[in-house]
Enzyme design. Structure first.
Site, PDB file in Angstrom:
ATOM      1  N   LYS A   1      10.927  -6.110 -10.170  1.00  0.00           N
ATOM      2  CA  LYS A   1      11.817  -5.121  -9.533  1.00  0.00           C
ATOM      3  C   LYS A   1      13.011  -5.832  -8.890  1.00  0.00           C
ATOM      4  O   LYS A   1      14.140  -5.335  -8.915  1.00  0.00           O
ATOM      5  CB  LYS A   1      11.056  -4.300  -8.485  1.00  0.00           C
ATOM      6  CG  LYS A   1       9.974  -3.385  -9.048  1.00  0.00           C
ATOM      7  CD  LYS A   1      10.520  -2.257  -9.915  1.00  0.00           C
ATOM      8  CE  LYS A   1      11.299  -1.236  -9.130  1.00  0.00           C
ATOM      9  NZ  LYS A   1      11.737  -0.103 -10.022  1.00  0.00           N
TER      10      LYS A   1
ATOM     11  N   THR B   1      12.068  -0.836  -4.610  1.00  0.00           N
ATOM     12  CA  THR B   1      10.946  -0.857  -3.674  1.00  0.00           C
ATOM     13  C   THR B   1      11.205  -1.836  -2.533  1.00  0.00           C
ATOM     14  O   THR B   1      11.983  -2.792  -2.693  1.00  0.00           O
ATOM     15  CB  THR B   1       9.668  -1.277  -4.440  1.00  0.00           C
ATOM     16  OG1 THR B   1       8.665  -1.651  -3.506  1.00  0.00           O
ATOM     17  CG2 THR B   1       9.914  -2.464  -5.359  1.00  0.00           C
ATOM     18  N   ASP B   2      10.512  -1.616  -1.414  1.00  0.00           N
ATOM     19  CA  ASP B   2      10.606  -2.580  -0.304  1.00  0.00           C
ATOM     20  C   ASP B   2       9.852  -3.870  -0.634  1.00  0.00           C
ATOM     21  O   ASP B   2      10.007  -4.876   0.054  1.00  0.00           O
ATOM     22  CB  ASP B   2      10.073  -1.963   0.998  1.00  0.00           C
ATOM     23  CG  ASP B   2       8.610  -1.539   0.927  1.00  0.00           C
ATOM     24  OD1 ASP B   2       7.996  -1.604  -0.156  1.00  0.00           O
ATOM     25  OD2 ASP B   2       8.066  -1.136   1.983  1.00  0.00           O
ATOM     26  N   GLU B   3       9.043  -3.842  -1.705  1.00  0.00           N
ATOM     27  CA  GLU B   3       8.222  -5.020  -2.016  1.00  0.00           C
ATOM     28  C   GLU B   3       9.080  -6.216  -2.448  1.00  0.00           C
ATOM     29  O   GLU B   3       8.618  -7.352  -2.427  1.00  0.00           O
ATOM     30  CB  GLU B   3       7.158  -4.678  -3.069  1.00  0.00           C
ATOM     31  CG  GLU B   3       6.288  -3.534  -2.591  1.00  0.00           C
ATOM     32  CD  GLU B   3       5.007  -3.314  -3.376  1.00  0.00           C
ATOM     33  OE1 GLU B   3       4.505  -4.266  -3.991  1.00  0.00           O
ATOM     34  OE2 GLU B   3       4.508  -2.179  -3.355  1.00  0.00           O
TER      35      GLU B   3
ATOM     36  N   TYR C   1       4.974  -7.724 -10.127  1.00  0.00           N
ATOM     37  CA  TYR C   1       5.630  -6.411 -10.008  1.00  0.00           C
ATOM     38  C   TYR C   1       6.901  -6.525  -9.172  1.00  0.00           C
ATOM     39  O   TYR C   1       7.991  -6.150  -9.615  1.00  0.00           O
ATOM     40  CB  TYR C   1       4.669  -5.399  -9.375  1.00  0.00           C
ATOM     41  CG  TYR C   1       5.370  -4.153  -8.858  1.00  0.00           C
ATOM     42  CD1 TYR C   1       6.005  -3.269  -9.728  1.00  0.00           C
ATOM     43  CD2 TYR C   1       5.418  -3.869  -7.484  1.00  0.00           C
ATOM     44  CE1 TYR C   1       6.666  -2.132  -9.252  1.00  0.00           C
ATOM     45  CE2 TYR C   1       6.066  -2.742  -7.002  1.00  0.00           C
ATOM     46  CZ  TYR C   1       6.697  -1.878  -7.889  1.00  0.00           C
ATOM     47  OH  TYR C   1       7.353  -0.771  -7.427  1.00  0.00           O
TER      48      TYR C   1
HETATM   49  P1  NAD Z   1       4.590   5.652 -12.073  1.00  0.00           P
HETATM   50  O1  NAD Z   1       3.869   4.476 -12.621  1.00  0.00           O
HETATM   51  O2  NAD Z   1       3.803   6.798 -11.548  1.00  0.00           O
HETATM   52  O3  NAD Z   1       5.594   6.234 -13.167  1.00  0.00           O
HETATM   53  C1  NAD Z   1       6.351   5.411 -14.012  1.00  0.00           C
HETATM   54  C2  NAD Z   1       6.835   6.275 -15.176  1.00  0.00           C
HETATM   55  O4  NAD Z   1       7.669   5.461 -16.015  1.00  0.00           O
HETATM   56  C3  NAD Z   1       5.706   6.812 -16.047  1.00  0.00           C
HETATM   57  O5  NAD Z   1       5.929   8.177 -16.312  1.00  0.00           O
HETATM   58  C4  NAD Z   1       5.806   5.976 -17.320  1.00  0.00           C
HETATM   59  O6  NAD Z   1       5.340   6.667 -18.473  1.00  0.00           O
HETATM   60  C5  NAD Z   1       7.294   5.704 -17.374  1.00  0.00           C
HETATM   61  N1  NAD Z   1       7.618   4.501 -18.151  1.00  0.00           N
HETATM   62  C6  NAD Z   1       7.035   3.276 -18.049  1.00  0.00           C
HETATM   63  N2  NAD Z   1       7.599   2.427 -18.916  1.00  0.00           N
HETATM   64  C7  NAD Z   1       8.571   3.110 -19.574  1.00  0.00           C
HETATM   65  C8  NAD Z   1       9.515   2.774 -20.581  1.00  0.00           C
HETATM   66  N3  NAD Z   1       9.575   1.529 -21.092  1.00  0.00           N
HETATM   67  N4  NAD Z   1      10.371   3.726 -21.013  1.00  0.00           N
HETATM   68  C9  NAD Z   1      10.319   4.990 -20.505  1.00  0.00           C
HETATM   69  N5  NAD Z   1       9.430   5.374 -19.566  1.00  0.00           N
HETATM   70  C10 NAD Z   1       8.576   4.442 -19.092  1.00  0.00           C
HETATM   71  O7  NAD Z   1       5.544   5.055 -10.939  1.00  0.00           O
HETATM   72  P2  NAD Z   1       6.047   5.737  -9.589  1.00  0.00           P
HETATM   73  O8  NAD Z   1       5.083   5.409  -8.512  1.00  0.00           O
HETATM   74  O9  NAD Z   1       6.442   7.132  -9.851  1.00  0.00           O
HETATM   75  O10 NAD Z   1       7.356   4.850  -9.319  1.00  0.00           O
HETATM   76  C11 NAD Z   1       8.607   5.242  -9.876  1.00  0.00           C
HETATM   77  C12 NAD Z   1       9.649   4.206  -9.475  1.00  0.00           C
HETATM   78  O11 NAD Z   1       9.717   4.121  -8.046  1.00  0.00           O
HETATM   79  C13 NAD Z   1       9.315   2.804  -9.973  1.00  0.00           C
HETATM   80  O12 NAD Z   1      10.504   2.195 -10.383  1.00  0.00           O
HETATM   81  C14 NAD Z   1       8.757   2.107  -8.739  1.00  0.00           C
HETATM   82  O13 NAD Z   1       9.023   0.726  -8.780  1.00  0.00           O
HETATM   83  C15 NAD Z   1       9.544   2.780  -7.633  1.00  0.00           C
HETATM   84  N6  NAD Z   1       8.867   2.856  -6.324  1.00  0.00           N
HETATM   85  C16 NAD Z   1       7.592   3.326  -6.240  1.00  0.00           C
HETATM   86  C17 NAD Z   1       6.991   3.428  -4.982  1.00  0.00           C
HETATM   87  C18 NAD Z   1       5.614   3.984  -4.827  1.00  0.00           C
HETATM   88  O14 NAD Z   1       5.063   3.961  -3.710  1.00  0.00           O
HETATM   89  N7  NAD Z   1       4.997   4.523  -5.856  1.00  0.00           N
HETATM   90  C19 NAD Z   1       7.708   3.033  -3.829  1.00  0.00           C
HETATM   91  C20 NAD Z   1       9.006   2.563  -3.978  1.00  0.00           C
HETATM   92  C21 NAD Z   1       9.590   2.472  -5.235  1.00  0.00           C
HETATM   93  P1  TYD Z   2      -1.268   0.243  -3.665  1.00  0.00           P
HETATM   94  O1  TYD Z   2      -1.481   1.706  -3.574  1.00  0.00           O
HETATM   95  O2  TYD Z   2      -1.688  -0.486  -4.894  1.00  0.00           O
HETATM   96  O3  TYD Z   2       0.274  -0.025  -3.323  1.00  0.00           O
HETATM   97  P2  TYD Z   2       1.055  -1.437  -3.047  1.00  0.00           P
HETATM   98  O4  TYD Z   2       0.208  -2.551  -3.468  1.00  0.00           O
HETATM   99  O5  TYD Z   2       2.251  -1.282  -3.930  1.00  0.00           O
HETATM  100  O6  TYD Z   2       1.396  -1.439  -1.595  1.00  0.00           O
HETATM  101  O7  TYD Z   2      -2.027  -0.437  -2.436  1.00  0.00           O
HETATM  102  C1  TYD Z   2      -1.734  -0.069  -1.097  1.00  0.00           C
HETATM  103  C2  TYD Z   2      -2.509  -1.018  -0.208  1.00  0.00           C
HETATM  104  O8  TYD Z   2      -3.908  -0.741  -0.357  1.00  0.00           O
HETATM  105  C3  TYD Z   2      -2.329  -2.477  -0.557  1.00  0.00           C
HETATM  106  O9  TYD Z   2      -2.338  -3.238   0.639  1.00  0.00           O
HETATM  107  C4  TYD Z   2      -3.561  -2.810  -1.393  1.00  0.00           C
HETATM  108  C5  TYD Z   2      -4.611  -1.902  -0.814  1.00  0.00           C
HETATM  109  N1  TYD Z   2      -5.640  -1.406  -1.754  1.00  0.00           N
HETATM  110  C6  TYD Z   2      -6.991  -1.487  -1.402  1.00  0.00           C
HETATM  111  O10 TYD Z   2      -7.360  -1.996  -0.320  1.00  0.00           O
HETATM  112  N2  TYD Z   2      -7.917  -0.991  -2.279  1.00  0.00           N
HETATM  113  C7  TYD Z   2      -7.548  -0.434  -3.485  1.00  0.00           C
HETATM  114  O11 TYD Z   2      -8.467  -0.021  -4.272  1.00  0.00           O
HETATM  115  C8  TYD Z   2      -6.181  -0.362  -3.818  1.00  0.00           C
HETATM  116  C9  TYD Z   2      -5.729   0.230  -5.137  1.00  0.00           C
HETATM  117  C10 TYD Z   2      -5.257  -0.842  -2.920  1.00  0.00           C
END
Ligand code: NAD
Ligand code: TYD
Length: 354
Positions: A164, A135-137, A160
């Protein structure tokens, strides 16, 4: 790629990636390993049950003997690690689970890949790849200007992002120390179908639809760089196919939006699409106490992946958010089933016997 282990393939991005990989890689076998936490939902793979190229295994990435058996049976040449605890707010309440899965789980996968791909005293098997979805975070927070890029120092602020970041360091260490052929993608915020409705966009859609208060943290001026999820999946496929081993690729949507603007856009779209409510959905917006340590701004410079691999986002925000709102409005039962956990019967029906 002949055989890919996709961890976390029942989550938001992982399940979109499974669909993308099945439609792009004609003869590749995909094995989804997912422990089905609250965020993992086998219904996310609905419609794919009869595809012989796909196998689902319920299990934990920390289970070394399960990984050993799967690597032996399936002879993976590729690992894509999506499995993670992914919600910042949950990491603030309970960091331990994030360290367990995101840090120790990643090391457990590295160990399994090493055992099979780089046995002690031997050179690494040809053509194998370990891709860590990050992630960019990990880069922390930007001020008013500037962009994250591959050389930006890591400065994570939440449990988080810290977990990561630790995982990325372990992946890099495996490359430098053990010669594991690794790749890392650092992507900005994704949105689109199949996202668990605790994250901003699906949460706002659901609350707006149901007439519930829409919580906006702080002043709503925090900025995120939004990328439609299928564009993230295509970036991962490009990096797997042609990325430089040991390398990192920043992936973003070139689409900075303030949270409040995102929320208002969704409210207006729902007003436009659904039958009229007694008042505009914007009236549901409620400013609430800010998230502790809330990063102010994320924005990605995707120049490297554009130059080296020719990848660019294809879905702009206006189009992507419209598609997303339509998808959630049309998939009420999906949303409610995953919230109350009743989707588990789908698991038994579709995947229980594999
Ligand atoms: P998500 O929470 O929707 O999915 C995570 C999945 O991992 C779930 O299906 C969960 O059951 C599985 N999981 C959790 N712990 C596990 C374990 N110990 N063993 C096996 N499976 C397990 O997350 P997402 O939003 O789909 O993100 C997927 C990846 O992408 C993550 O690594 C996250 O850090 C990264 N990512 C997410 C975003 C975003 O905007 N959502 C952006 C950049 C990177
Ligand atoms: P989120 O979807 O949790 O992603 P991330 O924290 O990984 O960027 O949140 C996106 C942005 O929205 C973040 O700045 C937090 C804000 N946010 C709210 O303002 N209200 C909410 O209920 C949630 C879940 C997030």
């Amino acid at each position: 790629m002949q055989s890919i282990l996709i961890t976390g393939g029942c989550g938001f991005i992982g399940s979109n990636f499974v669909r993308a990989a099945l439609s792009t890689l004609a003869s590749t076998r995909l094995v989804v390993l997912d422990s089905l936490t609250y965020a993992g939902n086998p219904m996310n793979l609905v419609g794919l049950e009869s595809d012989e190229r796909l196998r689902f295994v319920k299990g934990d990435i920390l289970d070394a003997s399960l990984l050993e058996a799967l690597f032996s049976e399936e002879e993976f040449d590729t690992v894509v690690n999506f499995a993670a605890e992914s919600h910042v707010d949950r990491s603030i309440l309970e960091p331990g689970g994030f360290v367990r899965t995101n840090v120790l789980g990643t090391q457990s996968l590295i160990d399994a890949a090493r055992r099979h791909w780089t046995p002690v005293g031997e050179t690494c098997r040809e053509g194998v790849r370990f891709l860590q979805v990050s992630t960019d975070e990990v880069f922390g927070s930007l001020g008013e200007t500037g962009l994250f890029h591959e050389a930006t120092p890591y400065d994570p602020h939440s449990p988080y992002s810290a977990s990561k970041a630790a995982a990325d360091h372990l992946v890099r260490a495996a490359f430098h120390t053990h010669g594991l052929p690794t790749l890392i993608t650092n992507c900005s915020n994704n949105y689109g179908p199949y996202q668990f409705p605790e994250k901003l966009i699906p949460l706002v859609i659901r609350n707006a639809r149901e007439g519930h208060a829409i919580p906006v943290y702080g002043d709503g001026k925090n900025v995120r760089d939004w990328l439609y999820v299928t564009d993230h999946c295509s970036a991962i496929l490009e990096v797997l196919a042609r990325g430089a081993i040991g390398g990192t690729y920043c992936v973003g949507g070139n689409c900075e939006r303030r949270n409040l603007d995102v929320v208002e856009t969704i409210c207006d779209l729902i007003d436009e699409i659904s039958e009229s409510a007694s008042a505009p959905r914007r009236d549901l917006i409620t400013f609430v106490t800010d998230r502790p340590g809330h990063d102010r701004r994320y924005a990605i410079d995707s120049g490297k992946i554009a130059r080296e691999l020719g990848w660019r986002p294809t879905v702009d925000f206006d189009e992507g958010i419209r598609r997303t709102v339509h998808w959630y409005l049309a998939n009420d039962p999906w949303i409610e089933a995953i919230i109350d956990g009743s989707y588990r019967e789908f698991y038994d029906r579709f995947y229980g016997n594999r």
